[in-house]
Design a protein around this motif. Sequence first.
Motif, mmCIF file in Angstrom:
data_model
loop_
_atom_site.group_PDB
_atom_site.id
_atom_site.type_symbol
_atom_site.label_atom_id
_atom_site.label_comp_id
_atom_site.label_asym_id
_atom_site.label_seq_id
_atom_site.Cartn_x
_atom_site.Cartn_y
_atom_site.Cartn_z
ATOM 1 N N ASN A 59 0.723 -1.203 0.027
ATOM 2 C CA ASN A 59 0.016 0.093 -0.013
ATOM 3 C C ASN A 59 0.783 1.186 0.075
ATOM 4 O O ASN A 59 0.175 2.214 0.113
ATOM 5 C CB ASN A 59 -0.983 0.029 1.254
ATOM 6 N N ILE A 60 1.972 1.406 -0.263
ATOM 7 C CA ILE A 60 2.958 2.283 -0.081
ATOM 8 C C ILE A 60 2.713 3.006 -1.550
ATOM 9 O O ILE A 60 2.690 2.546 -2.698
ATOM 10 C CB ILE A 60 4.591 1.969 -0.058
ATOM 11 N N PRO A 61 2.354 4.324 -1.629
ATOM 12 C CA PRO A 61 1.888 5.106 -2.928
ATOM 13 C C PRO A 61 3.314 5.243 -3.482
ATOM 14 O O PRO A 61 4.235 5.546 -2.897
ATOM 15 C CB PRO A 61 1.052 6.109 -2.430
ATOM 16 N N LEU A 62 3.094 5.688 -4.872
ATOM 17 C CA LEU A 62 4.045 5.822 -5.579
ATOM 18 C C LEU A 62 3.563 7.103 -6.671
ATOM 19 O O LEU A 62 2.677 7.080 -7.196
ATOM 20 C CB LEU A 62 4.449 4.718 -6.603
ATOM 21 N N PHE A 63 4.351 8.223 -6.529
ATOM 22 C CA PHE A 63 4.116 9.389 -7.279
ATOM 23 C C PHE A 63 4.913 9.231 -8.546
ATOM 24 O O PHE A 63 6.040 9.041 -8.770
ATOM 25 C CB PHE A 63 4.741 10.621 -6.384
ATOM 26 N N ASN A 64 4.195 8.854 -9.776
ATOM 27 C CA ASN A 64 4.335 8.531 -11.048
ATOM 28 C C ASN A 64 4.207 9.460 -12.091
ATOM 29 O O ASN A 64 3.260 9.759 -12.436
ATOM 30 C CB ASN A 64 3.702 7.270 -11.346
ATOM 31 N N SER A 65 5.602 10.341 -12.278
ATOM 32 C CA SER A 65 5.358 11.264 -13.438
ATOM 33 C C SER A 65 6.152 10.795 -14.670
ATOM 34 O O SER A 65 7.336 10.871 -14.862
ATOM 35 C CB SER A 65 6.096 12.538 -12.706
ATOM 36 N N ASP A 66 5.392 10.649 -15.539
ATOM 37 C CA ASP A 66 5.763 10.074 -16.756
ATOM 38 C C ASP A 66 5.143 10.414 -17.890
ATOM 39 O O ASP A 66 5.066 9.867 -18.902
ATOM 40 C CB ASP A 66 5.754 8.342 -16.713
ATOM 41 N N SER A 67 4.332 11.508 -17.759
ATOM 42 C CA SER A 67 3.395 11.952 -18.907
ATOM 43 C C SER A 67 3.408 13.626 -18.875
ATOM 44 O O SER A 67 3.273 14.043 -18.021
ATOM 45 C CB SER A 67 2.012 11.536 -19.074
ATOM 46 N N PRO A 68 3.674 14.344 -19.841
ATOM 47 C CA PRO A 68 4.115 13.757 -21.469
ATOM 48 C C PRO A 68 5.598 13.407 -20.992
ATOM 49 O O PRO A 68 6.383 13.968 -20.430
ATOM 50 C CB PRO A 68 4.073 15.018 -22.138
ATOM 51 N N GLU A 69 6.061 12.189 -21.795
ATOM 52 C CA GLU A 69 7.341 11.835 -21.865
ATOM 53 C C GLU A 69 8.319 12.690 -22.454
ATOM 54 O O GLU A 69 9.359 13.195 -21.976
ATOM 55 C CB GLU A 69 7.458 10.428 -22.358
#
Length: 477
Positions: A59-69
Amino acid sequence: MIQTQNLFSRIAGISTLVLCAAGGLLYVKKPVQSVPAKPAPAEIVQAAEVRSLPGQLDNIPLFNSDSPEWVKKEGILLSTFPPDGKKVPAAHLNFAFQGQFNLFAHHFSHTPLNLRTLYIGALLYNPSSAPVTVEVLQAASYLMEPDAPFKQKPALSESPNGEVYSGPGIRAVDSVLRGMRQPDFPEKLLVAPGETALLMNRPIPVRGLEKPINGRSTFVRLKSSGKVYAATLAMYAPQNADGGDPLRGLRQRAPTLEEWQQLLNNGGLAGPRDKTPTPPDGTSGSLIYGRVAGVQQGSGWFAELVDRDAKNLAIPQTGKAISYAISTLRGGTLGTQQVQAGKMLARYPDTAYEAHGNYGVHYNLILPLHNTAQKPQTVAVSLETPLKEDRLSKNGLRFRQPPLDFPYFRGTVRLRYQDDGGYDVTRYVHLWHRVGQVVEPMVKLSLAATETRAVKVDFIYPPDSTPPQVLTVRTLE
């Protein structure tokens, strides 16, 4: 006649002009050199029992910044800040982190106007009335050039000190897997009440490169004593107050915290936007996964790979294999019907519905291998990338020779086990696999009759890899 001959001489390679004794012209076609046809690729079906992966994402959240590449318009990449008081409220997802969470950012700059340097910033905001301490547990950020270019590597390379890598994202998660925190990341940040702190302020330079294309990948593990909001932003290098002209590459400088805050408060989403993904209930047309921009549920997957109602994994019969699916996703479950892609707790409407590929997820797997036979047997453990299927079309996993040209898995895997001499071994191996490639195993062990020996396999799923994969146990003949 001369003019005619000159005309025909221009079409050399089509025919040869011959002057006959009778004064006429005779065309003799040149023999066409035959080009050997490429042999058709051979399909290889490896008989294997394909199993779902036990366990589940944590349940550890992940800040996922991949857009726009590919960023060509500065702006907000991903903001979980509250939308209150912001000029573009829809650019802020209003999601607070507390305790452990991870941050992943992966973006590129392609031939910017006047070769301006693009900066990537990461901000943390404390909304409370008390100070918040954010520990930076591990952290790494690398450029594609010159830190970690995309270059072909051998299918398997020993990499004891992290000297083998094939891309910035691969190198970033490799460093974090080894427990590293780069020196220019702080050990901790103290964020004052109602204030914003700068976690990262890094350039993506293109000037001076053979091709003006570059990228940066960042992976950070964090632990916060209280609620914080996070954001990543993209901004071209500002101009110095002394009149330096950044458009000519003179006196470019990093943005200040105040300039990042202005962009956060007044800016919109960075561009151009990536392809709009196919909804989960979509049944027609191409399946478009889309790029991820949001908060995903889960940063790790721990599992013991054992037989049902057992404490060990009985190795298969000689010549047989057991494969556990890794990083399965819609349209690619390899017959297991298991989708491992992390759920999105917050996302922008034009970005991925799931964290397909699970970039940045730590797969931590234990295989307690048990030889049930009354004789020694040799067992091999491999990480493989078969041809992608949702339902297996044949009795096993499909590979091909030659494999498709595109690399589908490139990254570091850590192996921990006791070797045949009784010594504890820790190895880091870098894999570079094309899709459908038949590969050599990562480790081979000779198990004595009725012996049980554990092999620990763990890796952070590397950016720029393409799922799904399988972890295969095969008893050799």
